[in-house]
Design a protein around this motif. Structure first.
Motif, PDB file in Angstrom:
ATOM      1  N   GLU A 215       0.828  -1.200   0.000  1.00 51.99           N
ATOM      2  CA  GLU A 215       0.000   0.000   0.000  1.00 51.99           C
ATOM      3  C   GLU A 215       0.873   1.265   0.000  1.00 51.99           C
ATOM      4  N   PRO A 216       0.294   2.391  -0.431  1.00 53.43           N
ATOM      5  CA  PRO A 216       1.031   3.657  -0.323  1.00 53.43           C
ATOM      6  C   PRO A 216       1.520   3.914   1.111  1.00 53.43           C
ATOM      7  N   ALA A 217       0.757   3.453   2.116  1.00 50.58           N
ATOM      8  CA  ALA A 217       1.197   3.630   3.503  1.00 50.58           C
ATOM      9  C   ALA A 217       2.523   2.901   3.748  1.00 50.58           C
ATOM     10  N   LEU A 220       5.383   4.981   2.481  1.00 51.74           N
ATOM     11  CA  LEU A 220       5.775   6.043   3.417  1.00 51.74           C
ATOM     12  C   LEU A 220       6.593   5.457   4.572  1.00 51.74           C
ATOM     13  N   ARG A 221       6.209   4.273   5.031  1.00 51.61           N
ATOM     14  CA  ARG A 221       6.936   3.628   6.129  1.00 51.61           C
ATOM     15  C   ARG A 221       8.363   3.296   5.672  1.00 51.61           C
TER      16      ARG A 221
END
Lengths: 371, 424
Positions: A215-217, A220-221
């Motif tokens: 996921e896009p999340a 970012l992580r």
């Protein structure tokens, strides 16, 4: 005693028959004259000649003097560098490309489980793929080291291309540590707190990382982690990476776009357009044999249809992919001294009506129409 | 007389405030003037026909009159009532089981913030219900699940940029939830979950053991274990403990844990100052004197329709009013439920149905949870200098016939349904 044993086993090892370097004829000098030659650095030669010698490109130009005794092949069509697929397990058994008993084995090498004689590799070769970035399955937190191989031989182009690090929930297993994303990040932080081996090389900047995400999340992580430990490398696995293009651009990481198939959702394709618009370096993943190797070129063409500049899409299949894999000094463009990995096409390779006429790896013809 | 004085002071601050307010065309930092028939500041001062001015992401002015701004200005938002953005101290917008590390029951140093998805649709759902700040807890599958994070429900794309307070509380659970899935090993362990605790009693033992071990580690560094420094922080009162406890016996266990730490010799030398609140304290009404004695505030879970709620506990609509009468500070919460009837504003309405006055209901969904989360200096009331988190209502807040028509977070209009709202 141990030495004696070694002495005994050693002759056995060396007594094994030598492996064939390629499935077809060995490399000999050859010249190819094609209607159009894409050098891969933006230059295009009309009626260009490429001369191979000892597996390398010896000469390029429109006025190359071909040595006596060297055959010149006349090709009515396009000549380009071979394609590079950036993610996948072509040539390995899927279940063997990880070790699910251990979440972290950063020094494990996927290059050692590559089987060049697998029919999957022949399938990849047949559609013009000459190099593959092999990647350990994204499970655990640090499943191992990626490697770059040619589709024609067992020779490794690079046995340590990236340190693979996993940031998606798919890497978690419910019956061993870590079971959670927070646990995975904590475990990775711990690996980098006292770095040794490949982790130390990644930490020092000499070894790039492959950040496995979903996921896009996750993107970012991963960016956050790269920043925290001063890591460079490439992100793979987020079809919607383009929706966080600003953050990726700022992170200076590049992207491997997951394999694109027929009927790919437009949102996923628009994500690639967003990456291109921000001039984020990207290449294409393949994950064959789950996906058809032909999807590599198809995916690039679909991105062009959605609005990605054709030159950018082509570089993503060749020179940019080579840079991401850390082998740009050997493959990905056509130039003097580069490996003679070349594909002859019936027409413009970004036209799906064009097909592969012949594939050369290390100067040897490894696939193509009967001559 | 009192309102006259307010009117006077407000008018003074208005004239200076408006002149100094930034006017910016960029939508991200646009300044707004909210004209409301009712301004509920949450500080005890309420204004009829007042205004709130917002600029630079902060509240610039709160006034009892509307001033002379051009009525046609597109900076003016009109509504029936305006309140501070709602605050929920018990939310679970997580990645489910991937958000809590189950390789050990005691994980005091793992951050749920590392597992969150800033693009999850639930943020938007909270926002549309008027919730602007939340405390996100790890799922209660462990005894001590880790560190919760306080953050805004809207704003930048990254969790880090939306964070109000990192490591806001140390989160864990009493009751039946942490032991679920664990099983005893008869002979050879069969899997990862062949382990303690398997019962309520095992859970309370794990809590107490963790703190005794941490106290020992504080005095002897060779006994340190992963996260022991976080537990020591909690013992010193530098990190608030949030314990989920639905049923009365679990609430008692949490209270006794705090009192044990405060009184036992092992926790001398400053390790005897834990701060704690109890989350999901459905049965806090049964033994309120314990909570008063131990000075423990509570967060109530959503009111159930028929009294019975989770962990076999019971809670009626008058529980909030009963706690108010007992003098127990409390907040209301959705407890991470996405069901429409469990929205935070609905909880305030139910509590008012159960007898709670409006001002207390407002505090229970704004300033009180902000205090529990340790972010009361930033959010929870309409005061000059606080974050510009506002909810605009088309009627009296928390009434069943009222709805949220706009939400501003950090000065940015993040939800705007004014044209869709039914006129009243």
């Amino acid at each position: 005693m141990i030495t004696a044993l070694l002495a005994l086993t050693a002759p056995l090892v060396f007594a094994a028959p030598p492996t064939k370097s390629g499935p077809e004829s060995p490399a000999k000098s050859v010249a190819i004259r094609a209607d159009v030659v894409w050098l891969g650095d933006g230059r295009v030669l009309e009626k260009g000649v490429v001369l191979f010698s000892e597996g390398r490109i010896a000469e390029i130009g429109t006025n190359v003097s071909v040595p006596a005794g060297v055959e010149t092949i006349e090709h009515k069509g396009f000549l380009t560098a071979g394609l590079i697929a950036l993610h996948g397990y072509t040539g390995g058994q899927a279940g063997e490309m990880r070790d699910d008993a251990r979440p972290a084995m950063p020094n494990a090498k996927i290059g050692l489980v590559f089987d060049a004689s697998s029919p999957d590799v022949a399938d990849a070769r047949a559609v013009g793929i000459t190099s593959l970035l092999l990647t350990p399955n994204a499970e655990g937190v640090a499943p191992g080291l990626t490697a770059v191989v040619k589709t024609s031989s067992r020779r490794l182009l690079k046995d340590e291309a990236h340190l693979s690090l996993v940031f998606n929930a798919g890497g978690l297993v419910s019956n061993r540590e870590p079971t959670s994303l927070s646990g995975a990040v904590a475990m990775l932080d711990q690996l980098f707190a006292k770095p040794t081996g490949a982790v130390e090389r990644a930490h020092g900047g000499s070894l790039p990382c492959l950040f496995e995400v979903g996921e896009p999340a996750d993107v970012l992580r991963a960016i956050d982690f790269a920043k925290r430990h001063d890591l460079r490398g490439v992100i793979h696995g987020a079809v919607l990476a383009g929706e966080v293009a600003d953050q990726i651009k700022a992170s200076k990481l590049s992207v491997i776009v997951p394999a694109i198939g027929v009927g790919e959702r437009r949102r996923n394709l628009k994500s690639v357009v967003a990456l291109a618009k921000k001039e984020i370096p990207f290449g294409f993943g393949l994950d064959s044999p789950v996906n058809n190797p032909a999807d590599l070129r198809l995916g690039a063409v679909m991105c062009v249809r959605e609005g990605v500049d054709a030159k950018v899409a082509w570089n993503a299949l060749t020179s940019e992919a080579a840079r991401i894999a850390g082998v740009a000094d050997r493959v990905g463009t056509i130039d003097r001294g580069m490996d003679a990995d070349v594909v002859l096409w019936s027409g413009d390779p970004l036209d799906l009506g064009s097909r592969v006429i012949a594939v050369y790896v290390d100067g040897a013809r490894v696939d193509g129409d009967k001559r | 007389m009192k309102s006259l004085i307010f009117g006077l002071t407000a008018a003074v601050s208005l004239s200076s405030g408006v002149a100094s307010m930034p006017r910016d065309d960029k939508p991200e930092s646009k300044s707004w003037i909210i004209w409301a028939d009712r301004v509920y500041t949450g500080t005890g001062m309420n204004f009829d026909a007042g205004m709130v001015g917002v600029g630079g992401g902060k509240i610039a002015i709160v006034a009892a009159s509307r001033g002379s701004d051009d009525e046609s200005s597109d900076r003016i938002l009109r509504c029936y009532a305006v309140t501070a953005g709602l605050v929920d101290a018990s939310v679970r917008i997580t990645n489910g089981a991937s958000s809590v590390e189950q390789s050990n029951e005691i994980q005091p140093n793992l951050r749920v913030a590392n597992t969150l998805d800033p693009f999850a649709i639930e943020w938007d759902r909270q926002l549309r219900n008027g919730v602007t700040s939340v405390l996100v807890n790890p799922p209660d599958l462990n005894v001590i699940g880790g560190l919760s994070v306080a953050l805004k429900t809207a704003g930048a794309d990254t969790i880090a940029e939306r964070t109000l307070k990192n490591d806001a509380v140390l989160r864990g659970s009493m009751g039946s939830e942490p032991s679920r899935g664990n099983h005893p090993a008869f002979g050879r362990p069969t899997d990862f979950f062949s382990r303690r605790p398997t019962t309520r009693m095992g859970v309370e033992w794990a809590w107490r053991k963790a703190f005794y071990d941490a106290a020992a580690a504080a005095n002897d560094s060779t006994r340190a274990f992963p996260g022991s420094e976080r537990l020591v922080q909690a013992l010193k009162g530098d990190l608030t403990i949030s314990i989920q406890a639905w049923a009365t016996q679990d609430i008692r266990t949490a209270v006794f844990l705090k009192e044990e730490i405060e009184s036992q010799a092992e926790f001398k030398n400053g390790l005897n100052k834990p701060r704690m609140f109890i989350d999901a304290a459905a049965e806090a009404w049964k033994e309120p004197q314990l909570l008063v004695r131990a000075k423990i505030p509570v967060v109530l879970p959503p009111f159930p329709a028929a009294g019975r709620t989770r962990d076999n506990s019971f809670m009626a609509w008058n529980v909030a009013e009963e706690l108010r009468k007992e003098g127990i500070p409390f907040a209301l919460s959705s407890h991470g439920s996405a069901a429409p009837e469990n929205a935070l504003a609905m909880q305030a309405g139910y509590a008012m149905q159960g007898g709670l006055p409006f001002e207390n209901a407002l505090a229970a969904v704004t300033s009180m949870p902000a205090r529990l989360m340790g972010v009361a200096d930033r959010v929870g009331t309409l005061e000059v200098g606080k974050d510009a988190d506002l909810v605009l209502w088309n009627g009296q807040p928390f009434e069943p016939s009222s709805r949220v028509i706009a939400v501003i977070v950090d000065g940015v209009l993040r939800y705007d349904a004014r044209d869709k709202a039914v006129a009243k």
